[in-house]
Design a protein around this motif. Structure first.
Motif, PDB file in Angstrom:
ATOM      1  N   LEU A   1       0.827  -1.205   0.000  1.00  6.27           N
ATOM      2  CA  LEU A   1       0.000   0.000   0.000  1.00  6.27           C
ATOM      3  C   LEU A   1       0.860   1.252   0.000  1.00  6.27           C
ATOM      4  O   LEU A   1       0.603   2.203  -0.758  1.00  6.27           O
ATOM      5  CB  LEU A   1      -0.931  -0.023   1.215  1.00  6.27           C
ATOM      6  N   GLU A   2       1.883   1.275   0.819  1.00 12.84           N
ATOM      7  CA  GLU A   2       2.754   2.450   0.870  1.00 12.84           C
ATOM      8  C   GLU A   2       3.433   2.664  -0.475  1.00 12.84           C
ATOM      9  O   GLU A   2       3.548   3.795  -0.959  1.00 12.84           O
ATOM     10  CB  GLU A   2       3.792   2.275   1.975  1.00 12.84           C
ATOM     11  N   GLY A   3       3.868   1.574  -1.116  1.00  7.36           N
ATOM     12  CA  GLY A   3       4.468   1.701  -2.437  1.00  7.36           C
ATOM     13  C   GLY A   3       3.499   2.259  -3.458  1.00  7.36           C
ATOM     14  O   GLY A   3       3.864   3.116  -4.282  1.00  7.36           O
ATOM     15  N   ALA A   4       2.255   1.791  -3.414  1.00  5.61           N
ATOM     16  CA  ALA A   4       1.252   2.297  -4.350  1.00  5.61           C
ATOM     17  C   ALA A   4       1.002   3.786  -4.148  1.00  5.61           C
ATOM     18  O   ALA A   4       0.840   4.546  -5.120  1.00  5.61           O
ATOM     19  CB  ALA A   4      -0.045   1.517  -4.179  1.00  5.61           C
ATOM     20  N   LEU A   5       0.973   4.218  -2.905  1.00  2.00           N
ATOM     21  CA  LEU A   5       0.743   5.645  -2.630  1.00  2.00           C
ATOM     22  C   LEU A   5       1.908   6.499  -3.116  1.00  2.00           C
ATOM     23  O   LEU A   5       1.706   7.619  -3.611  1.00  2.00           O
ATOM     24  CB  LEU A   5       0.522   5.846  -1.133  1.00  2.00           C
ATOM     25  N   HIS A   6       3.124   5.995  -2.995  1.00  2.00           N
ATOM     26  CA  HIS A   6       4.276   6.760  -3.492  1.00  2.00           C
ATOM     27  C   HIS A   6       4.280   6.824  -5.017  1.00  2.00           C
ATOM     28  O   HIS A   6       4.683   7.843  -5.600  1.00  2.00           O
ATOM     29  CB  HIS A   6       5.576   6.144  -2.974  1.00  2.00           C
ATOM     30  N   ARG A   7       3.809   5.752  -5.675  1.00  2.00           N
ATOM     31  CA  ARG A   7       3.757   5.766  -7.138  1.00  2.00           C
ATOM     32  C   ARG A   7       2.714   6.739  -7.661  1.00  2.00           C
ATOM     33  O   ARG A   7       2.763   7.152  -8.831  1.00  2.00           O
ATOM     34  CB  ARG A   7       3.483   4.350  -7.662  1.00  2.00           C
ATOM     35  N   LEU A   8       1.774   7.111  -6.827  1.00  2.00           N
ATOM     36  CA  LEU A   8       0.767   8.088  -7.232  1.00  2.00           C
ATOM     37  C   LEU A   8       1.349   9.483  -7.411  1.00  2.00           C
ATOM     38  O   LEU A   8       0.867  10.270  -8.237  1.00  2.00           O
ATOM     39  CB  LEU A   8      -0.327   8.172  -6.155  1.00  2.00           C
TER      40      LEU A   8
ATOM     41  N   ALA B   1      -8.246   7.030 -10.207  1.00  2.00           N
ATOM     42  CA  ALA B   1      -8.563   5.605 -10.144  1.00  2.00           C
ATOM     43  C   ALA B   1      -7.502   4.845  -9.362  1.00  2.00           C
ATOM     44  O   ALA B   1      -7.816   3.914  -8.604  1.00  2.00           O
ATOM     45  CB  ALA B   1      -8.692   5.037 -11.561  1.00  2.00           C
ATOM     46  N   ALA B   2      -6.239   5.230  -9.534  1.00  2.00           N
ATOM     47  CA  ALA B   2      -5.166   4.583  -8.773  1.00  2.00           C
ATOM     48  C   ALA B   2      -5.297   4.884  -7.286  1.00  2.00           C
ATOM     49  O   ALA B   2      -4.999   4.033  -6.435  1.00  2.00           O
ATOM     50  CB  ALA B   2      -3.813   5.051  -9.293  1.00  2.00           C
ATOM     51  N   LEU B   3      -5.747   6.095  -6.939  1.00  2.00           N
ATOM     52  CA  LEU B   3      -5.975   6.436  -5.541  1.00  2.00           C
ATOM     53  C   LEU B   3      -7.107   5.588  -4.962  1.00  2.00           C
ATOM     54  O   LEU B   3      -7.021   5.101  -3.824  1.00  2.00           O
ATOM     55  CB  LEU B   3      -6.288   7.929  -5.420  1.00  2.00           C
ATOM     56  N   ILE B   4      -8.170   5.397  -5.730  1.00  2.00           N
ATOM     57  CA  ILE B   4      -9.273   4.550  -5.264  1.00  2.00           C
ATOM     58  C   ILE B   4      -8.810   3.104  -5.112  1.00  2.00           C
ATOM     59  O   ILE B   4      -9.225   2.391  -4.180  1.00  2.00           O
ATOM     60  CB  ILE B   4     -10.471   4.644  -6.226  1.00  2.00           C
ATOM     61  N   SER B   5      -7.939   2.652  -5.989  1.00  2.00           N
ATOM     62  CA  SER B   5      -7.370   1.306  -5.851  1.00  2.00           C
ATOM     63  C   SER B   5      -6.629   1.168  -4.528  1.00  2.00           C
ATOM     64  O   SER B   5      -6.760   0.149  -3.824  1.00  2.00           O
ATOM     65  CB  SER B   5      -6.428   1.011  -7.021  1.00  2.00           C
ATOM     66  N   ALA B   6      -5.848   2.185  -4.172  1.00  2.00           N
ATOM     67  CA  ALA B   6      -5.148   2.174  -2.884  1.00  2.00           C
ATOM     68  C   ALA B   6      -6.134   2.225  -1.721  1.00  2.00           C
ATOM     69  O   ALA B   6      -5.945   1.560  -0.697  1.00  2.00           O
ATOM     70  CB  ALA B   6      -4.171   3.348  -2.816  1.00  2.00           C
TER      71      ALA B   6
ATOM     72  N   ILE C   1      -9.163   0.991  -1.674  1.00  2.00           N
ATOM     73  CA  ILE C   1      -9.768  -0.334  -1.544  1.00  2.00           C
ATOM     74  C   ILE C   1      -8.801  -1.292  -0.851  1.00  2.00           C
ATOM     75  O   ILE C   1      -9.194  -2.085   0.020  1.00  2.00           O
ATOM     76  CB  ILE C   1     -10.191  -0.857  -2.925  1.00  2.00           C
ATOM     77  N   ALA C   2      -7.526  -1.226  -1.217  1.00  2.00           N
ATOM     78  CA  ALA C   2      -6.523  -2.078  -0.566  1.00  2.00           C
ATOM     79  C   ALA C   2      -6.422  -1.758   0.921  1.00  2.00           C
ATOM     80  O   ALA C   2      -6.315  -2.667   1.758  1.00  2.00           O
ATOM     81  CB  ALA C   2      -5.175  -1.899  -1.249  1.00  2.00           C
ATOM     82  N   ALA C   3      -6.454  -0.462   1.265  1.00  2.00           N
ATOM     83  CA  ALA C   3      -6.404  -0.077   2.674  1.00  2.00           C
ATOM     84  C   ALA C   3      -7.645  -0.561   3.417  1.00  2.00           C
ATOM     85  O   ALA C   3      -7.569  -0.965   4.585  1.00  2.00           O
ATOM     86  CB  ALA C   3      -6.263   1.436   2.795  1.00  2.00           C
ATOM     87  N   GLY C   4      -8.802  -0.530   2.747  1.00  2.00           N
ATOM     88  CA  GLY C   4     -10.024  -1.026   3.363  1.00  2.00           C
ATOM     89  C   GLY C   4      -9.972  -2.519   3.631  1.00  2.00           C
ATOM     90  O   GLY C   4     -10.429  -2.992   4.683  1.00  2.00           O
ATOM     91  N   GLU C   5      -9.409  -3.275   2.695  1.00  2.00           N
ATOM     92  CA  GLU C   5      -9.277  -4.716   2.909  1.00  2.00           C
ATOM     93  C   GLU C   5      -8.330  -5.006   4.066  1.00  2.00           C
ATOM     94  O   GLU C   5      -8.569  -5.931   4.865  1.00  2.00           O
ATOM     95  CB  GLU C   5      -8.792  -5.388   1.624  1.00  2.00           C
ATOM     96  N   LEU C   6      -7.257  -4.228   4.177  1.00  2.00           N
ATOM     97  CA  LEU C   6      -6.327  -4.399   5.285  1.00  2.00           C
ATOM     98  C   LEU C   6      -7.008  -4.111   6.616  1.00  2.00           C
ATOM     99  O   LEU C   6      -6.890  -4.885   7.581  1.00  2.00           O
ATOM    100  CB  LEU C   6      -5.118  -3.491   5.085  1.00  2.00           C
TER     101      LEU C   6
END
Length: 582
Positions: A20-27, A38-43, A45-50
């Motif tokens: 998740l942290e990697g995805a946020l930095h890639r944003l 859309a990439a932010l929403i993907s992150a 959703i991942a944070a919600g699953e966690l």
């Protein structure tokens, strides 16, 4: 009938946080626009699953929902991401907050178990349930001091978005437990007291649905009312404006009738939004050119054409949202394929299948919607086609999937689950005597399970899913998301698709053998004959259950229900014949 499935995934929460942290930095270096949003929403959703997985792990350890440092830190992180996502939406995708480093550090420092179980959020993956719609719905609530409570699983993320829309504190989540139609809440008294006092003016209860019973939100309403919260202080933010379904008991209906509802609306969010950058039509125009006509909604079976007597059956609850966009003299299909990683994977598979010559051209992926060219062709008639050419094409197609589309071992139903489904559906549809035909497979399940090599199977090889092009070639439609659908099957061995092709095209023994040979030639691996023999009744039993549920789902629509019942009869006859041979 057994049709639906919801297999959890086992993950390492610290590894998930790193991803998740990697995805946020890639944003951060991405240019403003819909793709970054859309990439932010993907992150999100991942944070919600966690957060859901951590809360459920704590629930499993204590037997009740309770306050705990790990889940609380995860919800704080999720709330910050929801605020960023809502700010991005409101700004027309120009705003991007910095990564929530303090919240990430706090979660990293909190105690976490070695493994957690996360659940795929069906609404995000299948049903075009957009998190942003919950923030938008929340803005319509009256100004007050709000306590937001989400119901796990998907209510974790949805509650965070509702809180962002309200400007409310970090929400809490609860897990409804018990029979699906008679849910209850199990909450530790300390947490229950914290939720109620100091008393906020109003409560917002957040979840998808209502479904067949409405009992999850009903249980949450009852939990608050049992602790003295008046119905006038309780507001629901559900996934649609309908009432609980036919399995709702009178008490649940009464609870729902006493509270205010503010449903999240796909239409308000994406079809009727004031700003063009928020409308699906605007996204399509930016990619494909201005529309020459309004978007045409072809969901719920409206994609079918020609005389109604020739229409195939559909299951209204399993149909994805679909629209047609006409631009620059062409027509394009916008089909919901899933938010976040689910949709991105579907888009990648679709491009690969098109490049191999099996599916229509792909124009892009628009925040959940896969965009393909709408190809005009006539539906395939198996009885009026060159059978040898059909079998050869099926073999090339399935062989390509077997060779190039591998799937994770846990991405589909086990042979044990398939056996249970087939036996149960056969018993309900054909009677106990017929179901006994599945017994011979039970001692063979360990060997059959070891033989499976999972791939992203098509799972939808019905004749109406194929188009015959003017030159005689075949094109597969709807080819990428049925192995990631809200049903039991998931990704299987390619033998599942061979069984499906044999059933749908009524292949002779010789044609089936030729298909197996072509699949082996294309994939480099032989089709396991014993596994194929086992999967054949499993496939037929699943289709029997699927269309039985479809017939019931149509309610008073006699024509649609009759089409589904005709499919039920067809699969029942085929299943009975196979089981008699067992």
């Amino acid at each position: 009938m057994i049709v639906y499935g919801d297999a959890p995934r086992r993950v390492d929460p610290r590894a998930a946080l790193d991803e998740l942290e990697g995805a946020l930095h890639r944003l951060q270096p991405m240019p403003p626009g819909l793709e970054r949003h859309a990439a932010l929403i993907s992150a999100l959703i991942a944070a919600g699953e966690l957060a859901q997985g951590l809360a459920d792990a704590e629930f499993a350890a204590r037997g009740k929902d309770s306050a705990s440092p790990g889940p609380d830190a995860a919800m704080a992180l999720l709330a910050r991401l929801a605020e960023a996502a809502w700010a991005s939406w409101q700004s027309g995708f120009t705003s991007l907050a910095l990564p929530p480093r303090a919240e990430i550090a706090a979660l990293r420092a909190a105690p976490m178990p070695a493994g957690i179980e996360t659940k795929r959020a069906e609404g995000f993956a299948y049903y075009a349930l957009y998190p942003e719609a919950y923030a938008l719905a929340a803005t319509a609530l009256p100004e007050a001091s709000w306590r937001v409570i989400g119901l796990r699983s998907i209510g974790t993320t949805l509650a965070a978005m509702a809180a962002a829309g309200l400007g409310a504190p970090v929400p809490r989540t609860l897990r409804p437990v018990g029979h699906p139609f008679r849910r209850e809440m199990a909450v530790e008294e300390g947490l229950a007291a914290h939720l109620i006092a100091p008393s906020p003016a109003r409560f917002a209860l957040v979840d998808e649905g209502p479904g067949l019973s409405g009992s999850s939100l009903g249980a949450a309403i009852g939990f608050l009312q049992d602790r003295g919260v008046a119905p006038g202080r309780i507001h629901l933010i559900p996934g649609h404006g309908g009432d609980p379904g036919p399995e709702a008991d009178p008490r649940i209906r009464d609870l729902w009738s006493r509270v205010a509802r503010h449903p999240a609306s796909f239409e308000d969010l994406l079809l009727h939004a004031e700003r063009p950058e928020h409308r699906l039509e605007g996204w399509a125009a930016a990619l494909l050119g201005p529309g020459e006509a309004p978007l045409r909604d072809i969901s719920g079976g409206a994609w079918r054409s020609g005389p109604e007597g020739g229409w195939p059956p559909v299951h209204p609850f399993m149909e994805r949202r679909k629209f047609l966009h006409r631009a620059r003299g062409g027509t394009w299909l916008l089909k919901f394929a899933g938010l976040g990683a689910e949709g991105e994977a579907a888009a990648a598979w679709d491009r690969a299948l098109h490049d191999a010559g099996f599916t229509p051209p792909v124009a892009g992926f628009l925040h959940g919607f896969l965009v393909e060219r709408w190809v005009e062709g006539r539906p395939l008639d198996p009885a009026a086609t060159d059978r040898a050419a059909l079998v050869a094409h099926l073999g090339r197609y399935l062989g390509f999937r077997a060779r190039t589309m591998p799937a994770a071992p846990e991405s589909g139903a086990t042979v044990e689950a398939l056996w249970e489904m087939a036996r149960a559906n056969a018993r309900e549809g054909l009677g106990e005597a017929a179901a006994l035909g599945m017994e011979r497979w039970k001692p063979l399940l360990p060997r059959l399970g070891a033989a499976i090599r999972r791939v992203h199977t098509d799972n939808r090889l019905h004749a109406w899913e194929w188009l015959v092009l003017p030159g005689g070639g075949l094109l597969k439609t709807d080819a990428v998301d049925h192995a990631a659908s809200h049903d039991l099957i998931g990704c299987q061995d390619i033998a599942w698709d061979v069984a499906g092709a044999a059933a749908e095209f009524r292949l002779s023994a010789g044609e089936r053998a030729a298909l197996c040979g072509r699949v082996a030639q294309e994939s480099g691996r032989a089709v396991d004959e014993e596994l194929l023999a086992f999967l054949t009744p499993c496939y037929l039993a699943f289709q029997l259950g699927y269309y039985s549920m479809a017939a019931g789902a149509w309610g008073g629509n006699a024509g649609e229900a009759a089409r589904a019942r005709a499919a039920v009869a067809r699969y029942a006859e085929a299943l009975g014949r196979v089981l008699q041979q067992s």
